[in-house]
Motif scaffolding. Structure first.
Motif: not given
Length: 187
Positions: A10, A13-16, A18-19, A22
């Motif tokens: 987790d 991953t690109p989402e992780a 990005q989060a 931010e």
């Protein structure tokens, strides 16, 4: 290093990512140096955008097509024709005369200079040429054309209208002084 066959966690991953980026914003954000991979990814879109821009079109360059023609001369003899430039176009007059017209031309030398143009128009030039000259809007130009035609025909014959052939050689043509015509002065 992780095994390529192992699925990413987790945290990778690109989402992780990005989060996490931010979450690391705000007044207490910690700046981290960019990795070489991140620098490369930020340069690629800019390079692609620049590559997709249309190339600038060079300004047209004037290519000389040769010498520019100047104004044509008002009168020009080409072979057996007198080419005359008028405001209404070019007029070509034939300088060749058959024997009967040539004989009339020689008698024109006896006419008054003011009557020569009408004589040339009525008696020497062919009808279509005469009509073309008479239809010119500029009568002075037509007069000059007729007189120049007469001059050129005369030059072909060795004389011109209004000029009588000399009966005796002058001192200019012999190269010697002429004989005195009066008695020498005695003192």
């Amino acid at each position: 290093m992780s095994d390529p066959t192992t699925p990413p966690t987790d945290e990778q991953t690109p989402e992780a990512i990005q989060a996490a980026t931010e979450a690391n914003s705000g007044p207490f954000a910690v700046e981290r140096p960019a990795t070489p991979y991140q620098e490369y990814r930020s340069e690629v879109p800019a390079a692609l955008a620049k590559a997709n821009e249309p190339a600038p079109v060079p300004a047209p360059v004037a290519v000389p097509s040769g010498p520019t023609p100047g104004k044509k001369p008002e009168f020009l003899v080409v072979e057996n024709s007198l080419k005359c430039q008028t405001e209404e176009g070019e007029i070509s007059l034939d300088l060749r005369l058959p024997i009967p017209q040539l004989e009339k031309f020689m008698t024109a030398q006896e006419l008054e200079p003011m009557k020569i143009p009408r004589f040339v128009l009525d008696e020497l030039l062919p009808e279509p040429t005469s009509q073309r000259l008479l239809s010119l809007a500029d009568g002075a130009q037509a007069y000059k054309i007729v007189m120049r035609w007469a001059q050129e025909v005369g030059a072909r014959l060795g004389a011109s209208l209004g000029e009588s052939p000399s009966s005796t050689d002058s001192s200019e043509s012999t190269g010697q002084p002429s004989e005195p015509t009066s008695a020498p002065a005695t003192a």
